[in-house]
Each structure stands twice: as C-alpha cells, then as structure tokens.
Motif scaffolding. Sequence first.
Motif, PDB file in Angstrom:
ATOM      1  N   LEU A   7      20.198  53.860  64.884  1.00  0.00           N
ATOM      2  CA  LEU A   7      21.457  54.290  65.486  1.00  0.00           C
ATOM      3  C   LEU A   7      21.451  55.785  65.777  1.00  0.00           C
ATOM      4  O   LEU A   7      21.917  56.213  66.842  1.00  0.00           O
ATOM      5  N   SER A   8      20.918  56.582  64.879  1.00  0.00           N
ATOM      6  CA  SER A   8      20.877  58.018  65.155  1.00  0.00           C
ATOM      7  C   SER A   8      19.985  58.297  66.367  1.00  0.00           C
ATOM      8  O   SER A   8      20.313  59.159  67.193  1.00  0.00           O
ATOM      9  N   ASP A   9      18.882  57.565  66.498  1.00  0.00           N
ATOM     10  CA  ASP A   9      18.042  57.699  67.691  1.00  0.00           C
ATOM     11  C   ASP A   9      18.808  57.271  68.938  1.00  0.00           C
ATOM     12  O   ASP A   9      18.703  57.905  69.996  1.00  0.00           O
ATOM     13  N   TRP A  10      19.577  56.189  68.811  1.00  0.00           N
ATOM     14  CA  TRP A  10      20.376  55.693  69.935  1.00  0.00           C
ATOM     15  C   TRP A  10      21.341  56.778  70.400  1.00  0.00           C
ATOM     16  O   TRP A  10      21.459  57.046  71.596  1.00  0.00           O
ATOM     17  N   PHE A  11      22.032  57.424  69.456  1.00  0.00           N
ATOM     18  CA  PHE A  11      22.985  58.472  69.815  1.00  0.00           C
ATOM     19  C   PHE A  11      22.285  59.645  70.497  1.00  0.00           C
ATOM     20  O   PHE A  11      22.825  60.237  71.439  1.00  0.00           O
ATOM     21  N   PHE A  12      21.069  59.985  70.049  1.00  0.00           N
ATOM     22  CA  PHE A  12      20.327  61.077  70.673  1.00  0.00           C
ATOM     23  C   PHE A  12      20.043  60.761  72.140  1.00  0.00           C
ATOM     24  O   PHE A  12      20.300  61.587  73.028  1.00  0.00           O
ATOM     25  N   VAL A  13      19.519  59.584  72.388  1.00  0.00           N
ATOM     26  CA  VAL A  13      19.182  59.212  73.765  1.00  0.00           C
ATOM     27  C   VAL A  13      20.457  59.050  74.598  1.00  0.00           C
ATOM     28  O   VAL A  13      20.514  59.494  75.756  1.00  0.00           O
ATOM     29  N   ALA A  14      21.509  58.475  74.034  1.00  0.00           N
ATOM     30  CA  ALA A  14      22.773  58.326  74.762  1.00  0.00           C
ATOM     31  C   ALA A  14      23.369  59.687  75.105  1.00  0.00           C
ATOM     32  O   ALA A  14      23.971  59.851  76.176  1.00  0.00           O
ATOM     33  N   ALA A  15      23.200  60.678  74.233  1.00  0.00           N
ATOM     34  CA  ALA A  15      23.688  62.022  74.534  1.00  0.00           C
ATOM     35  C   ALA A  15      22.957  62.592  75.745  1.00  0.00           C
ATOM     36  O   ALA A  15      23.571  63.256  76.597  1.00  0.00           O
ATOM     37  N   ARG A  16      21.667  62.308  75.859  1.00  0.00           N
ATOM     38  CA  ARG A  16      20.929  62.757  77.037  1.00  0.00           C
ATOM     39  C   ARG A  16      21.443  62.054  78.289  1.00  0.00           C
ATOM     40  O   ARG A  16      21.594  62.682  79.350  1.00  0.00           O
ATOM     41  N   VAL A  17      21.708  60.762  78.174  1.00  0.00           N
ATOM     42  CA  VAL A  17      22.274  60.025  79.314  1.00  0.00           C
ATOM     43  C   VAL A  17      23.620  60.636  79.704  1.00  0.00           C
ATOM     44  O   VAL A  17      23.909  60.839  80.889  1.00  0.00           O
ATOM     45  N   ALA A  71      31.119  67.006  77.237  1.00  0.00           N
ATOM     46  CA  ALA A  71      31.927  66.711  76.045  1.00  0.00           C
ATOM     47  C   ALA A  71      31.416  65.452  75.345  1.00  0.00           C
ATOM     48  O   ALA A  71      31.296  65.420  74.114  1.00  0.00           O
ATOM     49  N   LEU A  72      31.103  64.414  76.124  1.00  0.00           N
ATOM     50  CA  LEU A  72      30.610  63.182  75.513  1.00  0.00           C
ATOM     51  C   LEU A  72      29.288  63.429  74.792  1.00  0.00           C
ATOM     52  O   LEU A  72      29.098  62.974  73.657  1.00  0.00           O
ATOM     53  N   ALA A  73      28.371  64.154  75.414  1.00  0.00           N
ATOM     54  CA  ALA A  73      27.082  64.425  74.778  1.00  0.00           C
ATOM     55  C   ALA A  73      27.280  65.186  73.470  1.00  0.00           C
ATOM     56  O   ALA A  73      26.647  64.864  72.456  1.00  0.00           O
ATOM     57  N   ALA A  74      28.156  66.178  73.461  1.00  0.00           N
ATOM     58  CA  ALA A  74      28.407  66.951  72.243  1.00  0.00           C
ATOM     59  C   ALA A  74      28.942  66.048  71.139  1.00  0.00           C
ATOM     60  O   ALA A  74      28.504  66.129  69.983  1.00  0.00           O
ATOM     61  N   HIS A  75      29.862  65.164  71.478  1.00  0.00           N
ATOM     62  CA  HIS A  75      30.407  64.232  70.481  1.00  0.00           C
ATOM     63  C   HIS A  75      29.345  63.242  70.002  1.00  0.00           C
ATOM     64  O   HIS A  75      29.312  62.886  68.820  1.00  0.00           O
ATOM     65  N   LEU A  76      28.472  62.801  70.889  1.00  0.00           N
ATOM     66  CA  LEU A  76      27.409  61.880  70.482  1.00  0.00           C
ATOM     67  C   LEU A  76      26.408  62.567  69.551  1.00  0.00           C
ATOM     68  O   LEU A  76      25.852  61.926  68.659  1.00  0.00           O
ATOM     69  N   HIS A  77      26.201  63.862  69.739  1.00  0.00           N
ATOM     70  CA  HIS A  77      25.340  64.595  68.802  1.00  0.00           C
ATOM     71  C   HIS A  77      25.990  64.673  67.419  1.00  0.00           C
ATOM     72  O   HIS A  77      25.294  64.589  66.401  1.00  0.00           O
ATOM     73  N   ILE A  78      27.301  64.813  67.370  1.00  0.00           N
ATOM     74  CA  ILE A  78      27.987  64.773  66.079  1.00  0.00           C
ATOM     75  C   ILE A  78      27.803  63.388  65.458  1.00  0.00           C
ATOM     76  O   ILE A  78      27.494  63.271  64.266  1.00  0.00           O
ATOM     77  N   ALA A 121      34.411  60.174  70.282  1.00  0.00           N
ATOM     78  CA  ALA A 121      33.438  60.262  71.376  1.00  0.00           C
ATOM     79  C   ALA A 121      33.837  59.340  72.525  1.00  0.00           C
ATOM     80  O   ALA A 121      33.711  59.708  73.700  1.00  0.00           O
ATOM     81  N   ARG A 122      34.335  58.170  72.178  1.00  0.00           N
ATOM     82  CA  ARG A 122      34.683  57.190  73.214  1.00  0.00           C
ATOM     83  C   ARG A 122      35.810  57.666  74.120  1.00  0.00           C
ATOM     84  O   ARG A 122      35.973  57.135  75.226  1.00  0.00           O
ATOM     85  N   LEU A 123      36.567  58.660  73.697  1.00  0.00           N
ATOM     86  CA  LEU A 123      37.607  59.213  74.564  1.00  0.00           C
ATOM     87  C   LEU A 123      37.011  59.792  75.843  1.00  0.00           C
ATOM     88  O   LEU A 123      37.703  59.947  76.848  1.00  0.00           O
ATOM     89  N   ALA A 155      28.868  49.814  75.288  1.00  0.00           N
ATOM     90  CA  ALA A 155      27.860  49.858  74.218  1.00  0.00           C
ATOM     91  C   ALA A 155      28.431  50.543  72.976  1.00  0.00           C
ATOM     92  O   ALA A 155      28.196  50.094  71.850  1.00  0.00           O
ATOM     93  N   LEU A 156      29.193  51.609  73.164  1.00  0.00           N
ATOM     94  CA  LEU A 156      29.801  52.308  72.026  1.00  0.00           C
ATOM     95  C   LEU A 156      30.810  51.412  71.316  1.00  0.00           C
ATOM     96  O   LEU A 156      30.915  51.435  70.084  1.00  0.00           O
ATOM     97  N   SER A 157      31.505  50.593  72.064  1.00  0.00           N
ATOM     98  CA  SER A 157      32.441  49.632  71.466  1.00  0.00           C
ATOM     99  C   SER A 157      31.696  48.632  70.593  1.00  0.00           C
ATOM    100  O   SER A 157      32.139  48.297  69.488  1.00  0.00           O
ATOM    101  N   ARG A 158      30.556  48.143  71.086  1.00  0.00           N
ATOM    102  CA  ARG A 158      29.721  47.224  70.295  1.00  0.00           C
ATOM    103  C   ARG A 158      29.274  47.887  68.995  1.00  0.00           C
ATOM    104  O   ARG A 158      29.295  47.276  67.927  1.00  0.00           O
ATOM    105  N   ILE A 159      28.874  49.142  69.106  1.00  0.00           N
ATOM    106  CA  ILE A 159      28.410  49.857  67.920  1.00  0.00           C
ATOM    107  C   ILE A 159      29.546  50.049  66.933  1.00  0.00           C
ATOM    108  O   ILE A 159      29.346  49.922  65.718  1.00  0.00           O
ATOM    109  N   GLN A 160      30.750  50.327  67.420  1.00  0.00           N
ATOM    110  CA  GLN A 160      31.880  50.451  66.496  1.00  0.00           C
ATOM    111  C   GLN A 160      32.071  49.162  65.707  1.00  0.00           C
ATOM    112  O   GLN A 160      32.305  49.202  64.494  1.00  0.00           O
TER     113      GLN A 160
END
Length: 190
Positions: A163-173, A124-131, A48-50, A59-64
């Motif tokens: 975290l799953s909630d975070w990914f949902f909201v980040a996908a919207r962003v 593309a980023l949103a789709a990967h964040l949903h995964i 996703a970070r690509l 933020a994604l780096s922190r989560i990793q």
Amino acid sequence: MVVLNKIYTRTGDAGDTALGNGDRVAKHSARVAAYGTSDELNCTLGVARLHAEGELDTALSRIQNDLFDLGADLCRPDMEQDAEAEYPPLRVIDGQVSRLETEIDAMNAGLTPLRSFILPGGTALAAHLHICRTVARRAERLAVELAAAEAVNPAAVKYLNRLSDWFFVAARVANNGGQDDVLWVPGANR
C-alpha cells in the motif's frame, strides 16, 4: 451487520479496550497501536480523496474499504481459532495484495522512470498521498512489531507494504503523470 445505537460505552474509561474476540487489552498495546494507525491512515486517505476524481478516486475508495478490513483483521488476535469463531473473522487475503500490485504496475507503466528521489509535494492530491504513504509505512512498522510478539496475518503485513508503494506511484500519477514531481537535488542548499 454492525449496529451502533450508542456511541459511548464507558467500558474503556480505565484505559483498556475490547479486541475483536472479546479479550480486553490496554489501549496502549501493540495490537491497538497497529489497528489504530490503520484507522488513522483511513482518515488521512479520506482527506486525500477531497482532491481525487475519476478512476483514482474509485481506487482510493476501494482502499478505504480494505483499510477497514485490515483493522478488523488486526483487532482479532486468535487466527488459530478462526474456524471455531461464532462468525467467520474478516482477514485480509493475498488477492487484495495482488490487486495492489496489479494497480501499481498499471499506474507505473505510464510514468517516466525516476532519476532522482521525489520530495513530497506537487499537486494537493500528490502531497496528501505522500502523507498517506508515510502513515502506511508507520502502520506497517507497528504491524511488524506486533508480529514479532503475537500472531498477525502475514497478508495484512504484505498489504501495508504494498500500500505504501501504491501511494507513492499514485502520487506520481496525481502529479500530472510525474511531470509535476518535485525532485530532490542533493546538496542544493550548501
């Protein structure tokens, strides 16, 4: 400090592996499934970070990094013996959960409230964040299943839930602030 001089050890050739406390368990154990899925999530997040930039990538780096903390936490079962350990075991803390909540609230503040469910997609980023969201949910289910049978740090389970909630909201962003969200239309193809 971790030092990996030799990558293969042959110690797992019979189907077992060592936990963080040195105990050996079957590679198909619930504990290995839980921390293995957090590792899978970390890899999925790397893909996703690509597509990420700026603050979202930071933020994604922190989560990793947090996901490595989570894996270290889940691979060490003897929480009651933490004080006697040779070195302090790494555990997810409530502050990491609170940080996710703060970030979710900040991201969500700029989004239009939803009036429909969202189909995974858009950018593309949103789709990967949903995964990532769905892999996080699976990791959470496995951690909850493990916690029903063995000791698990409650903050680790809470972290996966947020975290799953975070990914949902980040996908919207990532979908241009929700403008490119793909909305579900119930019964659209009947």
